[in-house]
Design a protein around this motif. Structure first.
Motif, PDB file in Angstrom:
ATOM      1  N   MET A   1       0.845  -1.203   0.000  1.00  0.00           N
ATOM      2  CA  MET A   1       0.000   0.000   0.000  1.00  0.00           C
ATOM      3  C   MET A   1       0.879   1.252   0.000  1.00  0.00           C
ATOM      4  N   LYS A   2       0.446   2.270  -0.700  1.00  0.00           N
ATOM      5  CA  LYS A   2       1.201   3.513  -0.767  1.00  0.00           C
ATOM      6  C   LYS A   2       0.839   4.416   0.408  1.00  0.00           C
ATOM      7  N   TYR A   3       1.869   5.137   0.920  1.00  0.00           N
ATOM      8  CA  TYR A   3       1.657   6.027   2.055  1.00  0.00           C
ATOM      9  C   TYR A   3       2.212   7.414   1.758  1.00  0.00           C
ATOM     10  N   TYR A   4       1.617   8.410   2.443  1.00  0.00           N
ATOM     11  CA  TYR A   4       2.029   9.797   2.318  1.00  0.00           C
ATOM     12  C   TYR A   4       2.201  10.389   3.715  1.00  0.00           C
ATOM     13  N   ARG A   5       3.120  11.353   3.826  1.00  0.00           N
ATOM     14  CA  ARG A   5       3.248  12.071   5.088  1.00  0.00           C
ATOM     15  C   ARG A   5       2.311  13.276   5.062  1.00  0.00           C
ATOM     16  N   LEU A   6       1.587  13.461   6.132  1.00  0.00           N
ATOM     17  CA  LEU A   6       0.638  14.567   6.251  1.00  0.00           C
ATOM     18  C   LEU A   6       1.398  15.851   6.570  1.00  0.00           C
ATOM     19  N   ARG A   7       1.168  16.876   5.756  1.00  0.00           N
ATOM     20  CA  ARG A   7       1.837  18.162   5.936  1.00  0.00           C
ATOM     21  C   ARG A   7       0.814  19.290   5.859  1.00  0.00           C
ATOM     22  N   HIS A   8       1.213  20.486   6.290  1.00  0.00           N
ATOM     23  CA  HIS A   8       0.335  21.644   6.182  1.00  0.00           C
ATOM     24  C   HIS A   8       0.261  22.122   4.729  1.00  0.00           C
ATOM     25  N   SER A   9      -0.893  22.581   4.347  1.00  0.00           N
ATOM     26  CA  SER A   9      -1.059  23.163   3.017  1.00  0.00           C
ATOM     27  C   SER A   9      -0.240  24.440   2.908  1.00  0.00           C
ATOM     28  N   LEU A  10       0.234  24.702   1.702  1.00  0.00           N
ATOM     29  CA  LEU A  10       0.962  25.940   1.419  1.00  0.00           C
ATOM     30  C   LEU A  10       0.164  26.852   0.489  1.00  0.00           C
ATOM     31  N   GLU A  11      -1.057  26.452   0.180  1.00  0.00           N
ATOM     32  CA  GLU A  11      -1.882  27.186  -0.772  1.00  0.00           C
ATOM     33  C   GLU A  11      -2.640  28.324  -0.086  1.00  0.00           C
ATOM     34  N   LYS A  12      -2.316  29.552  -0.452  1.00  0.00           N
ATOM     35  CA  LYS A  12      -2.975  30.703   0.165  1.00  0.00           C
ATOM     36  C   LYS A  12      -4.473  30.700  -0.132  1.00  0.00           C
ATOM     37  N   LYS A  13      -4.858  30.209  -1.306  1.00  0.00           N
ATOM     38  CA  LYS A  13      -6.270  30.157  -1.653  1.00  0.00           C
ATOM     39  C   LYS A  13      -7.032  29.271  -0.680  1.00  0.00           C
ATOM     40  N   GLU A  14      -6.393  28.209  -0.221  1.00  0.00           N
ATOM     41  CA  GLU A  14      -7.037  27.293   0.722  1.00  0.00           C
ATOM     42  C   GLU A  14      -6.983  27.831   2.145  1.00  0.00           C
ATOM     43  N   LEU A  15      -5.888  28.500   2.490  1.00  0.00           N
ATOM     44  CA  LEU A  15      -5.672  28.974   3.860  1.00  0.00           C
ATOM     45  C   LEU A  15      -6.261  30.355   4.116  1.00  0.00           C
ATOM     46  N   GLY A  16      -6.393  31.150   3.062  1.00  0.00           N
ATOM     47  CA  GLY A  16      -6.871  32.519   3.232  1.00  0.00           C
ATOM     48  C   GLY A  16      -5.760  33.476   3.599  1.00  0.00           C
ATOM     49  N   HIS A  17      -4.919  33.060   4.511  1.00  0.00           N
ATOM     50  CA  HIS A  17      -3.766  33.860   4.937  1.00  0.00           C
ATOM     51  C   HIS A  17      -2.683  32.890   5.405  1.00  0.00           C
ATOM     52  N   TYR A  18      -1.450  33.146   4.993  1.00  0.00           N
ATOM     53  CA  TYR A  18      -0.336  32.303   5.435  1.00  0.00           C
ATOM     54  C   TYR A  18       0.635  33.164   6.218  1.00  0.00           C
ATOM     55  N   THR A  19       0.833  32.875   7.497  1.00  0.00           N
ATOM     56  CA  THR A  19       0.232  31.794   8.278  1.00  0.00           C
ATOM     57  C   THR A  19      -1.156  32.204   8.792  1.00  0.00           C
ATOM     58  N   GLN A  20      -1.906  31.213   9.320  1.00  0.00           N
ATOM     59  CA  GLN A  20      -3.286  31.484   9.708  1.00  0.00           C
ATOM     60  C   GLN A  20      -3.422  32.159  11.062  1.00  0.00           C
ATOM     61  N   ILE A  21      -2.485  31.872  11.972  1.00  0.00           N
ATOM     62  CA  ILE A  21      -2.619  32.328  13.360  1.00  0.00           C
ATOM     63  C   ILE A  21      -1.894  33.657  13.564  1.00  0.00           C
ATOM     64  N   GLN A  22      -2.650  34.651  13.994  1.00  0.00           N
ATOM     65  CA  GLN A  22      -2.089  35.979  14.230  1.00  0.00           C
ATOM     66  C   GLN A  22      -1.522  36.122  15.638  1.00  0.00           C
ATOM     67  N   LYS A  23      -2.184  35.488  16.605  1.00  0.00           N
ATOM     68  CA  LYS A  23      -1.794  35.677  18.001  1.00  0.00           C
ATOM     69  C   LYS A  23      -2.056  34.401  18.792  1.00  0.00           C
ATOM     70  N   THR A  24      -1.126  34.088  19.692  1.00  0.00           N
ATOM     71  CA  THR A  24      -1.272  32.927  20.575  1.00  0.00           C
ATOM     72  C   THR A  24      -1.087  33.368  22.021  1.00  0.00           C
ATOM     73  N   ILE A  25      -2.055  33.038  22.856  1.00  0.00           N
ATOM     74  CA  ILE A  25      -1.976  33.340  24.288  1.00  0.00           C
ATOM     75  C   ILE A  25      -1.898  32.011  25.038  1.00  0.00           C
ATOM     76  N   TRP A  26      -0.928  31.895  25.922  1.00  0.00           N
ATOM     77  CA  TRP A  26      -0.712  30.632  26.643  1.00  0.00           C
ATOM     78  C   TRP A  26      -1.162  30.759  28.089  1.00  0.00           C
ATOM     79  N   ASP A  27      -1.676  29.659  28.636  1.00  0.00           N
ATOM     80  CA  ASP A  27      -2.078  29.667  30.043  1.00  0.00           C
ATOM     81  C   ASP A  27      -0.918  29.263  30.956  1.00  0.00           C
ATOM     82  N   GLY A  28       0.270  29.176  30.405  1.00  0.00           N
ATOM     83  CA  GLY A  28       1.468  28.835  31.165  1.00  0.00           C
ATOM     84  C   GLY A  28       2.692  29.187  30.339  1.00  0.00           C
ATOM     85  N   ARG A  29       3.793  28.504  30.596  1.00  0.00           N
ATOM     86  CA  ARG A  29       5.050  28.790  29.900  1.00  0.00           C
ATOM     87  C   ARG A  29       5.231  27.758  28.785  1.00  0.00           C
TER      88      ARG A  29
END
Length: 231
Positions: A1-29
């Motif tokens: 059987m053939k296998y593929y590694r799962l990766r993030h899309s690089l297509e801006k049309k699919e993502l809307g904006h690359y990268t998608q996340i503008q801000k990350t807030i953490w509840d710890g370190r």
């Protein structure tokens, strides 16, 4: 059987904006010991890691799989609830999830950080694969010393690369045990090929169900300087 590694899309049309996340807030370190970012290949599963809250760019799309800079795709997938429910029947063994919130234009979306507990230890046939020592000549040029090093497992390879240096020990042929694999979804822990793999069958099911934010990397793309063989 053939296998593929799962990766993030690089297509801006699919993502809307690359990268998608503008801000990350953490509840710890996020970079302390036991965090997602500091989790190495064979470390225990984090028990109380810092949990992120995400904010999408306004033009970004809320895809099924999203990219987080601080959490690598080699060990974790950041996926929405629909994709998680789809993947569950394909999980060959236990897994962990951490629920997180992602916001876009004041609308909250539910995502999960996903981790498959066990890696596929027999994906690579180490008995038939070949690993050699190389000498660095500078400028990313290496001389084959024509000295084979016996490697027995994923852990053994990682340990010996530490002993010899990161680029001194490299595979020249990797043999994959794919002909007898009957699973559609697994995690590989071989340094250089780490990540989540899907079968041709699962890839088609993902596409048929319209899940977004991902691409499927051919195995030959991962190790393009290495001879890949299948048994």
């Amino acid at each position: 059987m053939k296998y593929y590694r799962l990766r993030h899309s690089l297509e801006k049309k699919e993502l809307g904006h690359y990268t998608q996340i503008q801000k990350t807030i953490w509840d710890g370190r996020p970079f302390d010991k036991g965090s997602f970012a500091m989790h190495l290949l064979f470390d225990p599963i984090p028990t109380h890691p810092a949990i992120p809250t995400l904010e999408f760019y306004k033009s970004a799309k809320t895809t099924s799989l999203i990219q987080m800079v601080e959490i690598g795709l080699t060990l974790y997938l950041t996926i929405n609830d629909t994709f998680l429910e789809f993947l569950k029947p394909y999980c060959n063994g236990s897994f962990h999830t951490w629920k997180i919130k992602a916001t876009k234009k004041e609308v909250d979306y539910t995502y999960y950080i996903f981790y498959l507990d066990e890696y596929k230890s027999d994906f690579i046939n180490y008995e038939k694969s070949i690993f050699k020592l190389f000498e660095s000549l500078g400028a990313f040029q290496y001389k084959d010393l024509d000295q084979e090093i016996k490697i027995t497992s994923d852990v053994d390879y990682l340990d010996k690369r530490r002993n010899y240096g990161f680029f001194e020990l490299q595979p020249v042929k990797i043999v994959l045990n794919t002909s007898k694999l009957e699973i559609d979804f697994f995690r590989c822990a071989h340094n250089g090929m780490t990540g989540y793999y899907v079968s041709e069958r699962l890839k088609q099911a993902i596409l048929d169900n319209g899940f977004t934010g991902m691409r499927f990397e051919e195995i030959e793309e991962i190790q393009n300087r290495v001879l890949i063989e299948y048994v």
